[in-house]
Design a protein around this motif. Structure first.
Motif, PDB file in Angstrom:
ATOM      1  N   MET A  22     -54.459 -33.210 100.763  1.00  0.00           N
ATOM      2  CA  MET A  22     -54.593 -31.708 100.099  1.00  0.00           C
ATOM      3  C   MET A  22     -54.960 -31.939  98.703  1.00  0.00           C
ATOM      4  SD  MET A  22     -51.570 -28.901  99.432  1.00  0.00           S
ATOM      5  CE  MET A  22     -51.356 -28.418 100.994  1.00  0.00           C
ATOM      6  N   ALA A  23     -56.206 -31.417  98.528  1.00  0.00           N
ATOM      7  CA  ALA A  23     -56.504 -31.606  97.136  1.00  0.00           C
ATOM      8  C   ALA A  23     -55.865 -30.404  96.027  1.00  0.00           C
ATOM      9  CB  ALA A  23     -58.068 -31.372  96.870  1.00  0.00           C
ATOM     10  N   ALA A  24     -54.779 -30.575  95.290  1.00  0.00           N
ATOM     11  CA  ALA A  24     -54.076 -29.591  94.611  1.00  0.00           C
ATOM     12  C   ALA A  24     -53.535 -30.239  93.223  1.00  0.00           C
ATOM     13  CB  ALA A  24     -52.815 -29.093  95.305  1.00  0.00           C
ATOM     14  N   ASP A  25     -53.428 -29.310  92.524  1.00  0.00           N
ATOM     15  CA  ASP A  25     -52.816 -29.751  91.095  1.00  0.00           C
ATOM     16  C   ASP A  25     -51.291 -29.156  91.212  1.00  0.00           C
ATOM     17  OD1 ASP A  25     -51.971 -29.764  88.556  1.00  0.00           O
ATOM     18  OD2 ASP A  25     -53.819 -28.691  87.739  1.00  0.00           O
ATOM     19  N   LEU A  26     -50.646 -30.329  90.847  1.00  0.00           N
ATOM     20  CA  LEU A  26     -49.130 -30.166  90.998  1.00  0.00           C
ATOM     21  C   LEU A  26     -48.641 -29.137  89.861  1.00  0.00           C
ATOM     22  CD1 LEU A  26     -47.966 -33.740  91.645  1.00  0.00           C
ATOM     23  CD2 LEU A  26     -47.803 -31.726  93.316  1.00  0.00           C
ATOM     24  N   GLY A  27     -49.304 -29.009  89.122  1.00  0.00           N
ATOM     25  CA  GLY A  27     -48.854 -28.072  87.688  1.00  0.00           C
ATOM     26  C   GLY A  27     -48.881 -26.714  88.360  1.00  0.00           C
TER      27      GLY A  27
END
Ligand SMILES: NC(=O)c1ccc[n+]([C@@H]2O[C@H](COP(=O)([O-])OP(=O)(O)OC[C@H]3O[C@@H](n4cnc5c(N)ncnc54)[C@H](OP(=O)(O)O)[C@@H]3O)[C@@H](O)[C@H]2O)c1
Length: 231
Positions: free
Chosen positions: A57-62
């Motif tokens: 999963m390409a995601a920004d943890l922010g």
């Protein structure tokens, strides 16, 4: 077993996810922003082991909605292992550091972990939570100028580990923190330009994967230095 590794597009997280993928019956969930690095992980695992057990999963943890991560994993069952590995190092002395330095650093290294733990709790069962801290955040270790925000965030993560292990022990969830010293990655090159680490990301990834599988049989609420050098 189902394992989630954050920050898996490169460095220690990539190597950890790859090492975990060696077992065909295990399902690996790999998350970070850079989809190219994640695609490389999937291809490398398939080429190396001849089976396909890495979901990405390409995601920004922010700003990711943690409910989406839970929904992603749920069809496979409970989450048995979580490696909170994603990390950010912004080099600045205390007086040069800005509010943004502190905010961004704590957002990735600490608050993202808090959000992930709270959001994924419903799909945890006999889970081993493994936080990747740092020698910089380990009490009594050598400290280095410019790493103050980073080190403070890792110290917070270490303390979270100890407290959470206590709160969740009755639910059979165990929580530990590994505090690596120098490992040859992009982050190390930012922190200590020109320094050659005695440990490769591949070697550290193998160690982290092994500890995720086995460490909770021996440790809970522990912050363990993993270092053969200073830094
Ligand atoms: N290397 C060392 O010597 C050393 C020593 C002690 C501790 N550590 C710790 O080990 C962990 C891994 O470090 P590394 O050396 O492998 O660093 P790295 O090569 O810089 O990798 C960091 C990883 O974190 C991910 N990441 C950063 N911000 C993110 C965000 N907002 N959302 C999702 N993913 C994010 C990056 O992926 P994307 O850019 O694709 O998002 C990348 O995969 C870190 O927690 C670090 O503090 C490293």
């Amino acid at each position: 077993m189902n394992y989630l590794v954050t920050g898996a597009s490169q460095g220690i997280g990539f190597a950890t996810a790859l090492a975990l993928a060696s077992q065909p019956n295990d399902q690996i969930f790999a998350l970070s922003r850079n989809s190219k690095g994640l695609a490389l992980l999937v291809d490398t695992a398939r080429d190396q082991y001849g089976h396909a057990n890495v979901e990405v999963m390409a995601a920004d943890l922010g700003n990711v909605d943690v409910a989406d991560i839970a929904e992603w994993i749920k069809p496979f069952g409970y989450l048995h292992g979580l490696v909170n590995n994603a990390g950010l190092l912004l080099k600045a002395s205390f007086l040069d550091s800005t509010a943004a330095t502190w905010q961004q650093t704590f957002d990735v290294n600490f608050f993202a972990v808090v959000r992930l733990l709270q959001g994924l709790y419903p799909i945890m069962k006999s889970t081993h939570i493994l936080n990747i801290g740092s020698m910089g955040g380990y009490q009594g270790s050598s400290k280095f100028p410019g790493l103050i925000a980073y080190s403070a965030s890792k110290a917070a993560l270490a303390n979270l580990t100890e407290c959470l292990a206590e709160e969740w022990k009755s639910n059979n969830i165990r929580c530990n923190c590994l505090a690596p010293g120098a490992v040859q990655t992009e982050m190390l090159a930012t922190a200590f330009p020109g320094f050659e680490a005695p440990v490769s990301s591949e070697k550290m990834g193998e160690m982290v994967a092994w500890f995720l599988r086995e460490g909770h049989h021996f440790f809970n609420g522990k912050v363990l230095p993993v270092s053969v050098s200073t830094p």
